[in-house]
Write an enzyme that holds these catalytic residues in place. Structure first.
Site, PDB file in Angstrom:
ATOM      1  N   LYS A 175       1.021  -1.450  -0.099  1.00 39.85           N
ATOM      2  CA  LYS A 175      -0.041  -0.029  -0.131  1.00 39.85           C
ATOM      3  C   LYS A 175       0.821   1.192  -0.096  1.00 39.85           C
ATOM      4  O   LYS A 175       0.503   2.333  -0.492  1.00 39.85           O
ATOM      5  CB  LYS A 175      -0.975   0.001   1.126  1.00 39.85           C
ATOM      6  CG  LYS A 175      -1.968  -0.963   1.137  1.00 39.85           C
ATOM      7  CD  LYS A 175      -3.268  -0.367   0.324  1.00 39.85           C
ATOM      8  CE  LYS A 175      -4.445  -1.106   0.529  1.00 39.85           C
ATOM      9  NZ  LYS A 175      -5.415  -0.638  -0.345  1.00 39.85           N
ATOM     10  N   SER A 192       0.649  -9.599  -0.514  1.00 40.72           N
ATOM     11  CA  SER A 192       0.325  -8.243  -0.514  1.00 40.72           C
ATOM     12  C   SER A 192       0.824  -7.610   0.878  1.00 40.72           C
ATOM     13  O   SER A 192       0.978  -6.405   0.988  1.00 40.72           O
ATOM     14  CB  SER A 192      -1.003  -8.018  -0.750  1.00 40.72           C
ATOM     15  OG  SER A 192      -1.882  -8.519   0.144  1.00 40.72           O
TER      16      SER A 192
END
Length: 381
Positions: A60, A302
Site C-alpha cells: 500500500k 500483499s
C-alpha cells in the site's frame, strides 16, 4: 493524467489512468522504495512476490507515496486524510513522514493493533470510527470536506492505482504466464493488470467467499452487501471503486473465490513451510493458486501485518494437510515376474546380487591351503 487510449492503440488503458502513469510512478518511487524480492515456493509450485517485506509491511505504501508525490508536483500541499483498515493508513503515515506532510487516518474499530501502532509510529493522527471500512470511509470524507483536507482513497484514485502497478513492472522480468492478486477495492489488481496485460500475462483476482463485491460488480451485481467476517480484513470492502471496477472488468482474466478454511490453512503453511509471515489478505492470492492453471504462476503476497495473538491462535488451531510428496522419476528394470526393480541413484553404487539355491550335490572335501595375505582395501567400508 492522460486520457484513455484510442480504440486502435492496443494499450490496455481505461478511464483516467494508463500504462504511462505506471511508468511515471516507477520513476518517482525508485528513490524511496526498494524492489521487493521474488521467492520460489517449491512446495506450492508458485513464485511469490514478497510485498510483505515492503516498507510498512505492505504494498500500500507504493500507491500512497506516488499519490502524494504527484500531488506535490501539481502544487497541492494540503494535509492528507484517508480511511483504511490498516495498511493504507500505514502507507500514508510513512509517506507523510518522509515528505514532511500532515496526515490523518481514520480506521474502523477492530483494526489490528499492530497496524494502529504502525500508523502512530510515523506520527500520523489516528481516528477510529465505525465497525467497517465503509463507515470509516464516510467519516473521513466528511472530515475532508469540513477541513479542506485532501482525501486519498485506498484504491479508487489514478495515482494510487499507478503506484500499485509498479509491482507488475517488477514481476515482468521473471516472465510468469499468470499473476494472481488479492482484490479488496481493486487498486492492486487494476495496477498490476495495467502493467502486465500488454506483456501477454494473464492476471487473475482472488476474493474470499462472502467478501466478493468486485466479482459481483464485474457480473453486473452492484448491490451493497455487508461483507462476511474474514481473516483477510484488508480486503473486506463493501463497495469496490468505480474506476477500479471498470479496469478490472476489462483487464482481469478471471476472479477466483476462496473459502475461509483454505485461506487459514494457506497462511499457516506459509509460516511453517516457507518461513514467511503473511496477513490474511497477504495469503489470499496463494490460496487461490491451486485453482489457477499455469506453468509459471506468480502470487502477490500483499502484506505481512498480522497480530501476534491471531497468528499464535492460527498456528495452534489449524492443522494443515501434509503436502504431497514430489514425484520421483525412476526408470524400472524389467524382471521376468512383471515387477520392476528401481535403478540406483547417481550417487549409489550398484552391488552385485547373488541367487541362493540348494546345491544339487555335496562337494568333496578339499585339502586346506595356506592362508593368503589380505589387503587393507578389503576391510575398508
Amino acid at each position: 493524467m492522460p486520457d484513455s487510449a484510442s480504440p486502435g492503440s492496443g494499450e490496455p488503458d481505461v478511464g483516467d489512468v494508463g500504462v504511462a502513469d505506471v511508468l511515471a510512478a516507477q520513476s518517482r518511487l525508485r528513490r524511496y522504495l526498494p524492489v521487493t524480492p521474488m521467492h520460489h515456493a517449491e512446495r506450492f509450485g508458485v513464485m511469490l512476490k514478497l510485498e510483505n517485506l515492503q516498507r510498512t509491511g505492505s504494498y500500500k505504501v507504493r500507491g500512497a507515496l506516488n499519490a502524494m508525490l504527484a500531488a506535490r508536483e501539481r502544487g497541492d500541499l494540503r494535509p492528507v486524510i484517508c480511511a483504511s483498515a490498516g495498511n493504507h493508513a500505514q502507507g500514508v503515515a510513512w509517506a507523510a513522514y518522509r515528505l514532511g506532510t500532515q496526515a490523518i487516518t481514520v480506521m474502523p474499530h477492530g483494526a489490528p493493533e499492530t497496524k494502529i501502532a504502525g500508523v502512530a509510529h510515523w506520527g500520523a493522527t489516528v481516528r477510529q470510527h465505525g465497525d467497517s471500512y465503509d463507515e470509516a470511509y464516510a467519516f473521513a470524507r466528511q472530515l475532508a470536506e469540513q477541513n479542506d483536507y485532501r482525501f486519498l482513497s485506498a484504491f479508487d484514485d489514478p495515482d494510487v492505482i499507478a503506484g500499485q502497478g509498479t509491482i507488475g513492472i517488477e514481476i515482468a522480468p521473471h516472465t510468469p504466464d499468470v499473476v494472481i492478486v488479492p482484490i479488496g477495492g481493486g487498486g492492486l489488481a487494476s495496477g498490476v493488470a495495467l502493467a502486465l496485460k500488454s506483456q501477454g500475462v494473464r492476471v487473475v483476482g482472488a476474493q474470499v467467499e462472502g467478501v466478493d463485491s468486485m466479482a459481483r460488480a464485474i457480473r453486473g451485481d452492484t448491490a451493497a452487501i455487508d461483507p462476511a467476517r474474514t481473516l483477510a480484513d484488508g480486503v473486506r470492502v463493501k463497495v469496490p471503486g468505480f474506476l477500479t471496477r471498470r479496469l478490472c472488468a476489462r483487464l482481469l482474466d478471471d476472479v477466483v473465490i476462496v473459502r475461509e478454511a483454505e485461506l487459514r490453512e494457506t497462511l499457516v503453511r506459509l509460516a511453517l513451510e516457507e518461513n514467511l509471515i503473511a496477513e490474511g489478505a497477504g495469503a489470499l492470492a496463494l490460496a487461490a493458486g491451486r485453482r489457477v492453471a499455469g506453468k509459471r504462476k506468480c502470487a502477490v503476497v500483499s502484506g505481512g501485518n498480522i497480530d501476534a495473538a491471531r497468528l499464535a491462535t492460527l498456528l495452534s488451531e489449524v492443522r494443515p494437510r501434509a503436502p504431497r510428496k514430489p514425484r520421483r522419476r525412476t526408470a524400472g528394470l524389467n524382471i521376468p515376474d512383471g515387477t520392476a526393480e528401481p535403478r540406483p541413484g547417481p550417487l549409489e553404487k550398484r552391488r552385485p546380487t547373488a541367487t541362493l539355491s540348494a546345491p544339487s550335490t555335496i562337494p568333496a572335501p578339499t585339502a586346506p591351503t595356506a592362508p593368503q595375505p589380505v589387503s587393507e582395501e578389503e576391510f575398508t567400508w
